[in-house]
Design a protein around this motif. Structure first.
Motif, PDB file in Angstrom:
ATOM      1  N   THR A   4      52.292  32.748  63.430  1.00  0.00           N
ATOM      2  CA  THR A   4      51.373  33.142  64.489  1.00  0.00           C
ATOM      3  C   THR A   4      51.430  32.125  65.615  1.00  0.00           C
ATOM      4  N   LYS A   5      51.555  32.594  66.844  1.00  0.00           N
ATOM      5  CA  LYS A   5      51.533  31.728  68.015  1.00  0.00           C
ATOM      6  C   LYS A   5      50.188  31.866  68.694  1.00  0.00           C
ATOM      7  N   TYR A   6      49.690  30.770  69.237  1.00  0.00           N
ATOM      8  CA  TYR A   6      48.425  30.786  69.953  1.00  0.00           C
ATOM      9  C   TYR A   6      48.654  30.375  71.395  1.00  0.00           C
ATOM     10  N   PHE A   7      47.861  30.950  72.296  1.00  0.00           N
ATOM     11  CA  PHE A   7      47.965  30.654  73.708  1.00  0.00           C
ATOM     12  C   PHE A   7      46.585  30.336  74.251  1.00  0.00           C
ATOM     13  N   LEU A   8      46.523  29.420  75.170  1.00  0.00           N
ATOM     14  CA  LEU A   8      45.296  29.134  75.884  1.00  0.00           C
ATOM     15  C   LEU A   8      45.411  29.882  77.208  1.00  0.00           C
ATOM     16  N   ALA A  56      41.351  37.884  65.796  1.00  0.00           N
ATOM     17  CA  ALA A  56      42.335  37.220  66.646  1.00  0.00           C
ATOM     18  C   ALA A  56      41.728  36.626  67.912  1.00  0.00           C
ATOM     19  N   HIS A  58      38.992  34.224  69.633  1.00  0.00           N
ATOM     20  CA  HIS A  58      38.049  33.130  69.431  1.00  0.00           C
ATOM     21  C   HIS A  58      37.915  32.363  70.740  1.00  0.00           C
TER      22      HIS A  58
END
Length: 145
Positions: A4-8, A56, A58
């Motif tokens: 899983t990749k997260y982005f701001l 997904a 937050h």
């Protein structure tokens, strides 16, 4: 299994449904509503849309729970500036772990401050706003966390 990749991402560019899911999650955590259906209705989305994204989405402020955040500050080389910035951390309830300051050049010093933020009484946004607005603070932002 894919990683899983997260982005701001700035909230202004997100689709409205994502923002509404975040608000519905907040309402559930705060006890303002009792069920997912009530939360979805309150923010104006379908229950299926809520369930599709709920795990997904937050808010950035959730990072503060049991996390170490490193801040970068560019401070004017004036007496008391660093002390005043550190007082903002004390007021917020953040626990400072490390402070690193460069030798001032051109009238400013670069400072990194790492803090454990799980006991904070305010949001990260408020801490950043308070520190950024202080006299002698040229720049204040999150470096890592």
């Amino acid at each position: 299994m894919p990683i899983t990749k997260y982005f701001l991402v700035a909230s202004e560019v997100l689709p409205e449904v994502i923002l509404k899911v975040a608000e519905a999650n907040r309402m559930l955590r705060a006890g303002e509503v009792r069920t997912a259906l009530e939360a979805a209705k309150a923010v104006g989305i379908s229950r299926s849309a809520f369930y599709k994204y709920r795990d997904a989405v937050h808010p950035f402020t959730d990072m503060r729970t049991e996390h170490i955040i490193t801040f970068y500050a560019l401070l004017k080389n004036n007496p008391g500036v660093l002390s005043n910035v550190l007082s903002i951390f004390a007021i917020s309830g953040a626990n400072i772990l490390t402070i690193n300051q460069s030798i001032p050049t051109n009238g400013c010093a670069a400072v990194t401050i790492s803090a454990e933020t799980s006991a904070m009484k305010q949001t990260l946004e408020q801490l950043i706003s308070d520190a950024s607005g202080m006299d002698g603070v040229v720049r204040f932002e999150i470096l890592a966390g």
